[in-house]
Write an enzyme that holds these catalytic residues in place. Structure first.
Site, PDB file in Angstrom:
ATOM      1  CB  CYS A 112      -0.908  -0.094   0.989  1.00 12.49           C
ATOM      2  SG  CYS A 112      -1.779  -1.492   1.470  1.00 12.49           S
ATOM      3  CG  HIS A 249      -3.426   3.386   1.729  1.00  9.74           C
ATOM      4  ND1 HIS A 249      -3.836   2.788   0.576  1.00  9.74           N
ATOM      5  CD2 HIS A 249      -3.265   1.990   2.831  1.00  9.74           C
ATOM      6  CE1 HIS A 249      -4.300   1.512   0.815  1.00  9.74           C
ATOM      7  NE2 HIS A 249      -3.873   1.035   2.116  1.00  9.74           N
ATOM      8  CG  ASN A 279      -6.913  -1.163   1.142  1.00  8.62           C
ATOM      9  OD1 ASN A 279      -6.239  -0.647   0.049  1.00  8.62           O
ATOM     10  ND2 ASN A 279      -6.586  -1.391   2.223  1.00  8.62           N
TER      11      ASN A 279
END
Length: 322
Positions: A112, A249, A279
């Protein structure tokens, strides 16, 4: 001193949208449970799109906005933890797909945090004169790594890609912090292809799915994000009040709200799109960046902070002028 300026952004999402209501038919969960704990309402899931096709679509849009042709690009970096192939790398496949015949191309895997690791790598190339510009992409196909019977993970992740064209610009500031803590890596993991050959006897099962200790990742993110943002602000000689937008993020709405409180900035400075995208790992920040750009939330001269965190465990933060 040479540094970087983002001159174009682009993004791409699969057309298939999976809502929380649909997931209620797959696992023991509910729309209310998912929204309350994550802020996610739906996510885009591939039904044929790949990491490379999504990355290429996002790249075309970023190049168009930057007024660049693919042939003018010196460097292509693709951040991804979910490629369809081991070889060739995603970046080389994107190079071929868009016709960037003059570009050096390679992948970056920091999960990520990947887009930020790739962006910082591009900064080094541009700062040292090894390249004049770069195409930095985050692209993921996480739906193939998710166990759709595991409600702890299948409700979280989505597919997509985001891209940015960056160019050398000595008039812009750029500050960065990044780090890794491999000792805590098991908190978020996904196994690869197991060792199997005529020389190794193994009967172990193989479950190539994402595993996440949600509480451990939550604690890590809520602590680390404010720390890394504070370090970058200190390097730049700025405070949170000087920052116009924080693009973080998009893992969990509660994480971002907690980070905002600890950073000391209003949540209004933290745009969110996990409600519609989930996500998307390395793709989440560049997708959000492109969304903010095309909505007119970003104005030239504004101070922007990007910050990511994820498997590794890894983290990274960039502060720059738009």
């Amino acid at each position: 001193m040479r540094t970087i300026r983002i001159t174009g952004t682009g993004s791409a999402l699969p057309g298939r949208i999976v809502t929380n209501k649909e997931l209620e038919q797959l696992v023991e969960t509910s729309d209310e449970w998912i929204r309350e704990r994550t802020g996610i309402a739906e996510r885009h899931v591939s039904v044929g799109e790949t990491v490379v096709t999504l990355a290429s679509e996002a790249a075309h849009k970023a190049l168009e906005q930057a007024g660049k042709t693919a042939e003018e690009i010196d460097l292509i970096l693709v951040a991804s933890c979910s490629p369809e192939q081991y070889l060739p790398c995603c970046a080389c496949q994107v190079q071929a797909a868009i016709g960037a015949v003059n570009a050096l191309a390679f992948d970056v895997n920091a999960a990520c945090s990947g887009f930020l690791f790739a962006l910082n790598t591009a900064d080094v190339y541009l700062r040292t004169g090894l390249a004049e510009n770069a195409l930095v992409i985050g692209s993921e196909g996480l739906s193939k790594l998710v166990d759709w019977q595991d409600r702890n993970t299948c409700v979280l992740f989505g597919d997509g890609a985001g891209a940015a064209v960056v160019e050398a610009d000595p008039a812009r500031m750029y500050y960065f912090d990044q780090g890794s803590d491999g000792s805590r890596g098991e908190a978020l993991s996904c196994p690869g292809r197991p060792l199997r050959s005529p020389f190794v006897a193994t009967d172990q099962g193989f479950a190539p799915y994402i595993f996440m200790d949600g509480q451990e990742v939550f604690r890590f993110a809520v602590k680390k994000v404010p720390e890394t943002v504070a370090l970058v602000l200190q390097k730049a000689g700025l405070t949170a009040e000087d920052v116009d937008l924080f693009l973080l993020h998009q893992a969990n709405e509660r994480i971002l709200q907690a980070a905002a409180r600890r950073i000391g900035a209003p949540v209004s400075k933290f745009p969110m799109n996990m409600q519609a995208c989930g996500n998307t790992s390395a793709a989440s920040i560049p997708i959000l960046l492109d969304e903010a750009n095309r909505k007119g939330l970003l104005k030239r001269g504004q101070t922007v902070v990007l910050s990511g965190f994820g498997a590794g465990l890894t983290w990274g933060t960039a502060l720059f002028q738009w």
